[in-house]
Design an enzyme around this catalytic site. Structure first.
Site, PDB file in Angstrom:
ATOM      1  N   ASP A 154      46.864  43.659  42.901  1.00 57.43           N
ATOM      2  CA  ASP A 154      46.573  43.753  41.475  1.00 57.43           C
ATOM      3  C   ASP A 154      45.059  43.797  41.230  1.00 57.43           C
ATOM      4  O   ASP A 154      44.572  44.584  40.422  1.00 57.43           O
ATOM      5  CB  ASP A 154      47.216  42.547  40.765  1.00 57.43           C
ATOM      6  CG  ASP A 154      47.008  42.592  39.288  1.00 57.43           C
ATOM      7  OD1 ASP A 154      47.436  43.586  38.667  1.00 57.43           O
ATOM      8  OD2 ASP A 154      46.402  41.650  38.734  1.00 57.43           O
ATOM      9  N   LYS A 214      42.626  46.823  39.710  1.00 57.48           N
ATOM     10  CA  LYS A 214      41.698  46.608  38.587  1.00 57.48           C
ATOM     11  C   LYS A 214      40.273  47.015  38.962  1.00 57.48           C
ATOM     12  O   LYS A 214      39.567  47.648  38.191  1.00 57.48           O
ATOM     13  CB  LYS A 214      41.720  45.140  38.157  1.00 57.48           C
ATOM     14  CG  LYS A 214      43.002  44.745  37.454  1.00 57.48           C
ATOM     15  CD  LYS A 214      43.062  43.235  37.243  1.00 57.48           C
ATOM     16  CE  LYS A 214      44.293  42.857  36.434  1.00 57.48           C
ATOM     17  NZ  LYS A 214      44.570  41.412  36.492  1.00 57.48           N
TER      18      LYS A 214
END
Ligand code: ADP
Ligand code: ASP
Ligand code: MG
Length: 807
Positions: free
Chosen positions: A670, A674
């Site tokens: 994740d 990002k």
């Protein structure tokens, strides 16, 4: 003296006829009243004539009889036997007509003209009794000559007959039927065309030099657009004759087009009024100029248009081509309502009715047979199922840039314009589009030119789980305020969950959307979803992706290509291959829509917007250091003597911070996504594989199923507890940090001491430190909640609103 015309909509029912009675009773002066057939009767007369051919007119006739009888018993209580007898006689005559049609086995034009005349012949007898007027038979007043398939009034004769037969000095109120007429030579019954009662009234007003012509109908006046298509259309206070004429010519049904000319010629103003709301001021049509706020006054459209195009180099510079072209069409009774000719003269396009298109091609091909044979004209082609839209306003000619704005708005909504014409009078810009785009076109134009109304965003929310559900709740709470204070109307036109999808172009009520989706939704697949959004073909569309689903991210390209803006909480698209990310951005740019994903990094924190603002103003991003995982930060802040790693992970999930599969957070995936997005927005070409990873959970925990993960993760608890005790002693904290430096990306666990800005980072918060050319010694810091449904939903909401600001 004035003339008041009441349309079928005003004389349809007992209630409306009573309103007419009151309106007429309120008039003190001399008056001619013109009435249509009872609402819907003309259509029924025609349908029954067609039924008679098939042998069955009784049902239609009995309905016609019942309508008149029930209206009479409602509005003429007691007495009035002479009226009832007259209507009875007319109904018997009508029955005989139908019987003849049945015997003939076809409906001849003459027979149909006789049949439809009964509508006004009956309504006028009833209405004269209702308002206490002297009845004059229009068949004796309006005389016509045949002109192809139309009948046009013989003006000198008609004027003379009107003057002779209508004397309001003698009878203050005179009433006659609209629409119907007789042939000047043969005396056969004819009419002025559908909607022709308006014309009858105008002819009478002109012949008697009335002070005013009033058209009473079922709307408050002439509106900015057809109110049946544009719910936001509103009443226009004033129009010039020319504006009214242009709007009527292009389909505004409220006034029959030929109506304007006779009164314009005599400078008699027209007032459009609502029988059902007589106190509304209505629309005043006169010669005077109007300096209202809007550059355009109204929009109207014709939806059964076809475009016939003649192409050929041989036409260039040759005189007389147009004359022959229009002459041939006119000689065959085909009317052309739109002409567009390229300056180079090698194409001429004509707008005609769909039904007349083939005939037009045939006539033109015949007229230019020689030129076609020798190749001076290449072809005569025809495109059907089109619509013509006219944008009308006298003030357009004084304001430059109207057509730029018009076609720009159409373009950014993906509407292709097939042909354009602007009259030299500059009161009208008309253009041709595909019929399927008509509703969208009218909405788009209405919205961009009539600014006093709302700006509307039509939003599809994909995924109504934690984030989507919260978003809908926030939209519901804000809807009224945005409408009132920002003139922004957010309409939810579709929602789905993993099983069902629901569309409603009129907007879904947010108080019970979940129940409606359950009840009315159809099976949800990415295909039904995409097709649904695209076939709605709605203007200012926004697709909001609140899922974490790869197959939904696959849809963005198609959506953007069809001018639907995309707001994604889903990170998959923006973090996928660089070329794909770039492609989506460039399609959005090219189509004039937005692809926004602010919540992909730092949930509701304004990180991407800030980076964009820095770069747009000429700054350069040198370094980014950030804690971007709310889940990981929460876990490191939660681990304690009592709470081992495995429990902290479970708590992060229960608190709604973690991704649906928490391994996406724990594996650093994740954060990698990002960081990749941030680096790209900061101007670097980066792929996920380019990111150096220094992970803290061994790979084997990510290889099995999710259940296996939950069953085995406690194996790490002991090691983490040891590490925690050491850090506590050294007064340090674990932070999972993402770094971009010199274009190189890395993620990994870092031990930060008490002086580091990341040390005090509570709960699930995120922090991002941006070092730029301008913010060098003291980097810019953005810090706050970096995860959670409500802040993420708020970020999505703010992306949605920012789309409204760019339009
Ligand atoms: P009547 O029976 O009174 O002649 P019509 O049905 O012929 O009434 O015309 C009125 C209708 O015209 C309205 O109900 C409205 O739906 C339609 N209409 C279409 N375009 C416009 C417009 N620009 N302004 C007002 N009404 C319009
Ligand atoms: N009754 C006719 C029609 O329906 C004429 C009119 O109402 O204006 O077309
Ligand atoms: Mg009408």
């Amino acid at each position: 003296m004035k003339v008041m015309k009441f349309g079928g909509t005003s004389v349809g029912t007992v209630e409306s006829i009573n309103s007419v009675r009151n309106i007429v009773a309120g008039e003190q002066g001399e008056l001619v009243v013109v009435v249509s057939a009872l609402g819907g009767i003309t259509n029924l007369l025609i349908k029954t004539a067609n039924d008679a051919v098939a042998g069955g007119y009784e049902e239609g006739l009995s309905e016609i009889r019942k309508r008149h009888e029930s209206v009479m018993s409602g509005v003429l209580p007691g007495g009035a036997d002479d009226v009832k007898t007259k209507i009875g006689g007319l109904l018997n005559e009508l029955a005989a007509e139908y019987e003849q049609i049945k015997e003939a086995g076809k409906v001849a034009v003459e027979a149909l003209d006789r049949v439809v005349s009964f509508g006004e012949r009956m309504s006028s007898v009833i209405m004269a009794a209702v308002v206490g007027a002297k009845h004059v038979d229009s068949l004796e007043l309006i005389k016509t000559h045949a002109n192809w398939d139309k009948n046009v009034p013989d003006m000198p004769l008609t004027n003379k007959l009107i003057e002779e037969n209508i004397d309001t000095k003698k009878n203050r109120v005179v009433l006659c039927g609209g629409f119907i007429s007789t042939d000047a030579d043969s005396g056969r019954i004819t009419n002025l065309g559908r909607g022709g009662s308006d014309y009858t009234a105008a002819i009478i007003a002109a012949a008697l030099s009335a002070e005013q012509l009033e058209i009473w109908t079922d709307v408050d006046g002439f509106m900015t657009a057809d109110p049946r298509v544009i719910s936001k259309a509103y009443v226009i206070d004033r129009l010039s004759f020319v504006e009214a004429m242009e709007l009527c010519n292009f389909g505004a049904k409220v006034v029959y087009p030929p109506t304007i000319f006779p009164v314009y010629h005599k400078n008699i103003p027209i007032l459009i009024k609502n029988t059902f709301n007589p106190s509304a001021p209505g629309t005043f049509i006169s010669r005077g100029k109007d300096d209202g706020a809007n550059s355009i006054k109204g929009i109207s459209s014709i939806d059964d248009a076809a475009l016939v195009t003649m192409l050929g180099m041989g036409m260039v510079g040759v005189t007389g081509v147009s004359k022959r072209l229009y002459g041939a069409l006119a000689d065959n009774g085909i009317s052309v309502f739109f002409i567009s000719q390229a300056a180079s003269e090698n194409t001429i396009s004509l707008g005609v009715k769909n039904a007349e298109a083939d005939k037009a091609v045939e006539i033109i091909s015949k007229e230019f047979a020689h030129e076609l044979a020798v190749g001076e004209i290449n072809e005569v082609k025809c495109e059907k199922d089109l619509a013509t839209v006219a944008v009308v306003g006298d003030r357009m000619k004084r304001i430059p840039g109207i057509s730029g704005k018009l076609f720009g708005t159409l373009g950014s909504n993906g509407i292709n314009v097939i042909a354009i014409a602007q009259g030299a009078s500059e009161t009208n810009i008309s253009f041709v589009i595909k019929k399927e785009n008509l509703r969208k076109t009218l909405n788009v134009i209405h919205e961009s030119f009539f600014l006093s109304e709302f700006l509307e965003l039509n939003v599809f929310v994909c995924g109504i789980g934690t984030v989507g559900g919260d978003l809908l709740r926030q939209i519901r709470n804000q809807q009224e305020t945005l409408k009132e204070e920002k003139r922004l109307k957010i309409k939810i036109v579709g929602i789905n969950n993993s099983r069902k999808v629901l569309f409603d172009r009129d907007g879904i009520d947010l108080s019970n959307y979940a129940e409606r989706l359950e009840k009315e939704g159809v099976a949800n697949t990415p295909e039904t979803l995409l097709n649904g959004v695209l076939t709605m073909n709605i203007f200012n569309s926004v697709f909001v992706d609140c899922t974490a689903n790869a197959s939904i991210a696959e849809l963005y390209k198609e959506l953007l290509s069809h001018n639907v803006s995309v707001v994604a909480a889903n990170k998959i698209a923006a973090s996928s291959e660089y070329d794909r990310y770039q492609e989506l951005k460039s399609i959005a740019r090219e189509k004039g829509v937005k692809f926004l994903f602010e919540t992909n990094v730092g949930a509701g924190l304004p990180i991407i917007n800030t980076i964009n603002a820095l770069i747009n103003s000429g700054d350069k991003i040198n370094k980014i250091q950030a804690v971007l995982s709310g889940t990981l930060n929460y876990i490191f802040n939660t681990i304690s003597a009592d709470i081992p790693l495995s429990k902290a992970i479970a708590m992060a999930k229960d608190a709604g911070f973690a991704e649906p599969d928490p391994r996406i957070d724990l594996s650093g995936k994740d954060v990698v996504r990002k960081l990749v997005i941030l680096a790209r927005e900061a101007g670097y070409r980066v792929e996920q594989d380019d990111v150096k990873k220094n992970l803290f959970i061994p790979q084997k925990f990510f290889e099995g199923s999710l259940d296996e993960f939950w069953n085995t993760i406690s194996e790490l608890d002991e090691e983490f507890e040891k590490q925690r005790q050491r850090l506590e002693k050294e007064d340090k904290k674990n932070r999972f940090v993402a770094t971009l430096e010199n274009g190189v990306c890395s993620v990994g666990l870092q031990e930060v001491d008490v002086r580091h800005p990341f040390y005090d980072l509570e709960g699930s918060n995120n922090i991002i430190m941006i070092t730029t050319e301008r913010y060098k010694e003291f980097p810019m810091i953005i810090k706050g909640y970096g995860a959670g449904a409500s802040v993420t939903a708020a970020g999505v909401f703010s992306d949605i609103i920012s789309i409204a600001n760019i339009r």
